[in-house]
Write an enzyme that holds these catalytic residues in place. Structure first.
Site, PDB file in Angstrom:
ATOM      1  N   CYS A   1      47.484  27.047  37.309  1.00  0.00           N
ATOM      2  CA  CYS A   1      47.453  27.516  35.928  1.00  0.00           C
ATOM      3  C   CYS A   1      48.876  27.819  35.429  1.00  0.00           C
ATOM      4  CB  CYS A   1      46.507  28.712  35.806  1.00  0.00           C
ATOM      5  SG  CYS A   1      46.032  29.023  34.101  1.00  0.00           S
TER       6      CYS A   1
ATOM      7  N   GLU B   1      40.636  29.233  43.227  1.00  0.00           N
ATOM      8  CA  GLU B   1      40.354  30.422  44.037  1.00  0.00           C
ATOM      9  C   GLU B   1      39.055  31.120  43.660  1.00  0.00           C
ATOM     10  OE1 GLU B   1      42.652  29.971  41.771  1.00  0.00           O
ATOM     11  OE2 GLU B   1      43.285  31.806  40.759  1.00  0.00           O
TER      12      GLU B   1
ATOM     13  N   HIS C   1      41.443  27.047  38.191  1.00  0.00           N
ATOM     14  CA  HIS C   1      41.532  28.061  39.254  1.00  0.00           C
ATOM     15  C   HIS C   1      40.678  27.683  40.465  1.00  0.00           C
ATOM     16  CE1 HIS C   1      43.833  31.106  37.063  1.00  0.00           C
ATOM     17  NE2 HIS C   1      43.266  30.585  35.999  1.00  0.00           N
TER      18      HIS C   1
END
Ligand code: XMP
Length: 517
Positions: free
Chosen positions: A77, A166, A164
């Site tokens: 990002c 994660e 993202h």
């Protein structure tokens, strides 16, 4: 080791979680850290997301030496935009903000997406996007609105993704991070709890040396117990655990904790019975913050006095001096104090017995400072600590004093102890304990009329609280099956003298908090 540089995204700690889950050790540092100050040579660097835009005048940027480290770099990002900003790309605010789920199309030849399907679902959360890739980079994934969702530069091993990986909303996120950490960076996937214990014990022995003594407070909670267990394994009786009986622990808690720590785990433990002192000082006090202060200060006083006694004893026997204080600090607290928060950030001091350090001139030793809570639990299990203790709900330092509204007296403490004991017992019987993050009974000093046998009663109320939460910052109240509630309520009213009504707290956090005070 993989180095994660934090630009202040709310998801940064999750990157660390995911990397650790792969068995790869990682460390998280503020994005502004100088590469020359690193104490290790990273196998790869991950640049996190950020609330900033790279073009903001005060936006954070990495040390230029990052680009000369010679290890692979992954930007996530804002991290992708940081790569572009530093390497001749172009980032622009886009009229169509991408937020939430998106499907990306992967182009052939990508290293980051190796082995993945051509279309994958990802989680986006960004306003700015790449409008021109930096020199030498090729696009490897796109969406209908953004042509450069992922870019790669194979000769210098720099990778950037707009989404993202994660968060769990990106189902293939872990596979992407694995491709980076293990496939591209060639990091060792040998971070296990068992290897952690051995290394930590070795480290503690080196730090403490051959004669120094260590003192630490234990509560019977999982963090302090695991920390004490590691200490005890490392230096045996040179570690002195102190359990302070503050008079506001749960039913038989002090004896139970003593039994487990001393007998089962073989920890060198002293119990400081100070319940009269605590209850005496709490007499007549109804203000929640005053209760907390009194308990906090009295705790330090009692712990210090106990420390002085132990020290006198140890010195008399010529066994060295107490030089260290054990603390059960976890990685989230460490992250909290080292994360990037911009220039005006104040660093949180995360110890809870601060006065001790000044008075006793002790150095802090924190064996759990690299671990997340679930890693501490795994460690506890490996070290043979009872499941019941390993999965115990958190219990606040001020104990049931903040679960008795109004004045804390021995009689009120006894009522809560009994009610809480029944409540938790029934929760466990129903198999719900592990589904609930935290449950407790509280006492509302409100009297209401009831009838028992043929007699009128005029007694107090028990309030039941149970919440589900991941991080204790927000929480939902737990939805009990009615039959379980029925059982709990009738047992409490029948078995606990002084109670004739039971109520259930159905407030979420926010706006309520988990504890009543
Ligand atoms: P609140 O009530 O703030 O609680 O929603 C969030 C979590 O923190 C615990 N808590 C404390 N723990 N000392 C502690 O050690 C305290 O003074 C304290 N106050 C709240 C609470 O039990 C919950 O897990």
């Amino acid at each position: 080791t993989i180095l994660i540089l934090d630009f202040g995204s709310q998801y940064t700690h999750l990157i660390a979680r995911r990397i650790r889950e792969l068995g790869v050790y990682c460390e998280l540092l503020a994005c502004t850290v100088k590469m020359s100050e690193l104490k290790f040579k990273p196998k790869g660097i991950i640049l996190s997301g950020s609330p900033y835009s790279v073009y903001d005048a005060d936006s954070p940027h990495v040390d230029k030496a990052v680009w000369e480290m010679g290890c692979p770099i992954l930007g996530i990002c804002y991290g992708l935009q940081e790569i572009a900003w530093n390497n001749g790309g172009k980032v622009e605010p886009h009229d169509k903000r991408e937020y939430g789920k998106a499907t990306i199309q992967i182009q052939p030849g990508s290293q980051l997406f190796a082995g993945l399907p051509n279309d994958i679902t990802v989680w986006m959360s960004h306003g700015d996007q790449l409008s021109k890739p930096p020199t030498g980079f090729v696009p490897v994934a796109h969406t209908p609105t953004s042509p450069y969702t992922a870019i790669e530069k194979h000769d210098s091993q720099i990778y950037g993704i707009q989404f993202h990986p994660e968060v769990t909303h990106t189902p293939q996120g872990s596979a992407i991070l694995r491709n980076f950490a293990i496939g591209i960076c060639k990091a060792n996937a040998n971070w296990t709890m068992a290897s952690f214990v051995d290394k930590e014990i070795e480290r503690i022995r080196n730090v403490v040396g051959p004669t120094a003594q260590v003192i630490g407070a234990v509560s019977g909670g999982v963090d302090s117990t695991v920390a004490a267990m590691i200490m005890s394994k490392a230096i045996g009786d040179r570690f002195h655990a102190v359990l302070v009986d503050n008079g506001v622990m749960r039913l038989n808690e002090c004896q139970n904790v003593q039994e487990i720590l001393q007998k089962h785990l073989g920890i060198n433990l002293t119990v400081a019975d100070a319940h009269d002192l605590f209850l005496g000082r709490l007499k007549g006090v109804t203000d929640p913050e005053k209760k907390r202060k009194i308990i906090g200060n009295t705790f330090i006083e009692v712990f210090e006095a106990e420390g002085a006694k132990i020290e006198a004893h140890v010195e008399q026997e010529g066994r060295g001096k107490i030089e260290f204080l054990l603390q059960g600090t976890l990685y989230p607290d460490v992250i909290e104090s080292i994360s990037f928060k911009g220039p005006s950030a104040t660093i949180k001091t995360h110890h809870n017995v601060g006065g001790l350090l000044d008075d006793m001139k002790l150095k802090v030793i924190e064996p759990l400072r690299e671990l997340f809570k679930d890693e501490v639990r795994a460690l506890g299990t490996i070290m043979g600590i009872d499941e019941e203790l390993v999965w115990r709900h958190p219990f606040p330092g001020p104990g049931i004093a903040i679960r008795i509204l109004g004045e804390v007296t021995e009689a009120q403490v006894n009522i809560v102890r009994q009610a809480d004991h029944i409540y938790i017992e029934e929760i466990k019987k129903a198999g719900l304990y592990r589904k609930i993050s935290q449950a407790y009974a509280a006492l509302l000093p409100i009297r209401s009329v009831g009838v028992m046998g043929d007699k009128r009663t005029y007694e107090q109320t028990i309030c039941l609280r149970a919440v589900e939460t991941k991080d204790f910052m927000t929480a939902d109240w737990f939805e009990f099956p009615y039959d379980v509630l029925k059982n709990i309520s009738s047992r409490i009213i029948n078995e606990v003298p002084g109670v004739n009504r039971v109520m259930l707290d159905v407030s979420s956090k926010p706006p309520a908090t988990i504890e009543l005070e």
